[in-house]
Design an enzyme around this catalytic site. Structure first.
Site, PDB file in Angstrom:
ATOM      1  N   SER A   1     -12.509 144.636 -12.417  1.00  0.00           N
ATOM      2  CA  SER A   1     -11.795 143.771 -13.820  1.00  0.00           C
ATOM      3  C   SER A   1     -10.221 144.409 -13.664  1.00  0.00           C
ATOM      4  CB  SER A   1     -12.618 144.011 -14.780  1.00  0.00           C
ATOM      5  OG  SER A   1     -12.611 145.980 -14.512  1.00  0.00           O
TER       6      SER A   1
ATOM      7  N   TYR B   1     -14.409 144.308 -18.469  1.00  0.00           N
ATOM      8  CA  TYR B   1     -15.799 143.456 -17.496  1.00  0.00           C
ATOM      9  C   TYR B   1     -17.336 143.834 -18.815  1.00  0.00           C
ATOM     10  CZ  TYR B   1     -14.401 140.018 -13.828  1.00  0.00           C
ATOM     11  OH  TYR B   1     -13.856 139.088 -12.990  1.00  0.00           O
TER      12      TYR B   1
ATOM     13  N   CYS C   1     -16.491 147.786  -8.099  1.00  0.00           N
ATOM     14  CA  CYS C   1     -16.881 147.790  -9.364  1.00  0.00           C
ATOM     15  C   CYS C   1     -18.264 147.994  -9.862  1.00  0.00           C
ATOM     16  CB  CYS C   1     -16.330 146.207 -10.636  1.00  0.00           C
ATOM     17  SG  CYS C   1     -16.399 146.249 -12.208  1.00  0.00           S
ATOM     18  N   ASN C   2     -18.709 149.269 -10.923  1.00  0.00           N
ATOM     19  CA  ASN C   2     -20.059 149.128 -11.417  1.00  0.00           C
ATOM     20  C   ASN C   2     -20.481 148.477 -11.928  1.00  0.00           C
ATOM     21  OD1 ASN C   2     -18.473 152.601 -10.756  1.00  0.00           O
ATOM     22  ND2 ASN C   2     -20.813 152.314 -10.260  1.00  0.00           N
ATOM     23  N   THR C   3     -19.987 147.257 -12.710  1.00  0.00           N
ATOM     24  CA  THR C   3     -20.032 146.376 -13.749  1.00  0.00           C
ATOM     25  C   THR C   3     -20.944 145.205 -12.865  1.00  0.00           C
ATOM     26  OG1 THR C   3     -19.337 147.531 -15.531  1.00  0.00           O
ATOM     27  CG2 THR C   3     -19.632 145.497 -15.496  1.00  0.00           C
TER      28      THR C   3
ATOM     29  N   CYS D   1     -17.944 154.001 -13.034  1.00  0.00           N
ATOM     30  CA  CYS D   1     -17.026 153.089 -13.516  1.00  0.00           C
ATOM     31  C   CYS D   1     -16.473 153.552 -12.596  1.00  0.00           C
ATOM     32  CB  CYS D   1     -16.274 153.186 -14.683  1.00  0.00           C
ATOM     33  SG  CYS D   1     -15.433 151.796 -14.651  1.00  0.00           S
ATOM     34  N   THR D   2     -15.458 152.653 -11.476  1.00  0.00           N
ATOM     35  CA  THR D   2     -14.316 152.941 -10.621  1.00  0.00           C
ATOM     36  C   THR D   2     -13.151 153.485 -11.694  1.00  0.00           C
ATOM     37  OG1 THR D   2     -13.914 150.896 -10.069  1.00  0.00           O
ATOM     38  CG2 THR D   2     -15.344 151.391  -8.844  1.00  0.00           C
ATOM     39  N   HIS D   3     -12.995 153.092 -12.317  1.00  0.00           N
ATOM     40  CA  HIS D   3     -12.097 153.416 -13.204  1.00  0.00           C
ATOM     41  C   HIS D   3     -11.552 154.892 -13.370  1.00  0.00           C
ATOM     42  CE1 HIS D   3     -10.940 149.009 -14.083  1.00  0.00           C
ATOM     43  NE2 HIS D   3      -9.671 149.343 -15.183  1.00  0.00           N
TER      44      HIS D   3
END
Length: 287
Positions: free
Chosen positions: A36, A67, A98-100, A206-208
Site C-alpha cells: 500500500s 489498506y 504487505c500483511n494486510t 506489518c511491513t511498514h
C-alpha cells in the site's frame, strides 16, 4: 524422403528453439513487489541482494494507503487493477509485501490468477513460538490484519498455550508514511506503554513497522526479541523461482529496479530517503 526428413528435423529444431526462447524470455521477466505504500521496501531490500540477477518492479499504492482502513471488497478490487498492470509489465511472480493484503486477499488473488505465482507476507508467529519464548508474544499489526479470519485462524492453529496476542496499531502506518520520526517515536512509545502483559517478543505484523524496527527495539525492554519475516519471504521467493525454473540467468546487463507509486512521487522519494537513508526515486504510476 531425405527432403521430407530434413523438413521434419528442421520443424522439430524450430519448435525446440521456440520453446527455448520462451523459457529464456520467461526467466528474464521482472518480479513485481506490491504494498500500500513504502513498507514493502523492507522486503524488497532483502530480496535484491539475494536475487542479484533479477529485475524488480516495486509498486506502492499510495493513492489507497492505508489498506488497513479499507474493506475487503475495496482491497480486492484494487488488487485486480494492480495485478493486471503487473501482467502488462510481464511480471513472472508477485511478492505481496504487505500483511494486510496477504491476510485479506492472498487466497482471492490465487483463485483469480491461477497461472501467476504469489508469495505472501505473514507475521513471524511460528518462529516466535518455536523459539520457546517464556512469556507472551505480542503481534503488532493493522486493525484489518488483527481482525482478519486468516490471522485468527493462524493463531488458532499455532498458538496452543494462548501466548500470542494481536495488538492493532491505528495510525502508525500513516505516521511512518509521513516520515516524521518524532511523531513515529511518540506513537510507538504510546503503543508499547499500553501493553499490560509481560512479553518476551514482539512480532512485526506489518511491513511498514520493519522500516522503524530500530526505533521499536530502543523503546522496548532490552531482553525483548523483535521478529519480522523479510528473510523468510526472500527464502520462499527463491524457492518458488527455483522450483519453477524461473531464476534469471546471469547477464552482463545490470539488473534494474523500478519504483512506482500511484500517489505523489516526489513525496514518496523524500520519505523513502528519510526512512532508509537511500536515494530511491519514484515515478508516477496511474492505475
Amino acid at each position: 524422403p531425405k527432403i521430407v526428413t530434413r523438413a521434419i528435423l528442421a520443424s522439430i529444431m524450430m519448435a525446440v528453439f521456440g520453446v527455448w526462447l520462451a523459457v529464456i524470455s520467461m526467466k528474464a521477466r521482472p518480479i513485481g513487489v506490491i504494498d500500500s505504500g513504502l513498507g514493502g521496501l523492507s522486503i524488497l531490500n532483502t530480496l535484491t541482494p539475494i536475487l542479484k540477477n533479477e529485475k524488480f518492479i516495486y509498486l506502492a499504492d499510495h493513492q489507497y494507503c492505508p489498506y488497513g482502513d479499507r474493506t475487503s471488497k475495496q482491497i480486492n478490487q484494487r488488487l485486480v487493477a494492480i495485478t493486471n498492470f503487473l501482467l502488462e509489465k510481464n511480471c513472472k511472480l508477485v511478492v505481496v509485501a504487505c500483511n494486510t493484503i496477504t491476510t485479506t486477499s492472498i487466497n482471492f488473488l490465487r483463485s483469480i490468477y491461477p497461472a501467476i505465482f504469489f508469495v505472501g507476507t505473514v507475521p513471524a508467529i511460528k518462529p516466535a513460538i518455536e523459539k520457546n519464548l517464556k512469556e507472551n508474544i505480542i503481534v503488532l499489526a493493522t486493525q484489518k490484519t488483527v481482525s482478519s479470519e486468516y490471522f485468527q485462524e493462524m493463531i488458532f492453529n499455532l498458538d496452543k498455550k494462548g501466548k500470542v496476542h494481536g495488538i492493532a496499531s491505528p495510525g502508525l502506518v500513516e505516521s511512518i508514511e509521513s516520515g516524521n520520526l518524532k511523531i513515529i517515536k511518540q506513537q510507538i512509545n504510546k503503543i508499547i506503554k499500553n501493553i499490560k502483559a509481560n512479553y518476551s517478543a514482539i512480532v512485526l505484523g506489518c511491513t511498514h513497522y520493519i522500516l522503524v524496527k530500530d526505533i521499536i527495539k530502543k523503546l522496548t525492554p532490552f531482553n525483548v526479541v523483535i521478529l519480522e519475516p523479510s528473510q523468510a519471504i526472500a527464502k520462499q521467493t527463491c524457492k518458488v523461482l527455483k522450483d519453477n525454473n524461473l531464476l534469471s540467468n546471469p547477464t552482463l546487463k545490470k539488473p534494474t529496479t523500478f519504483y512506482l507509486t500511484t500517489g505523489n512521487p516526489q513525496k514518496a522519494t523524500q520519505t523513502a530517503k528519510k526512512l532508509l537513508n537511500d536515494s530511491i526515486i519514484f515515478d508516477k504510476c496511474s492505475i
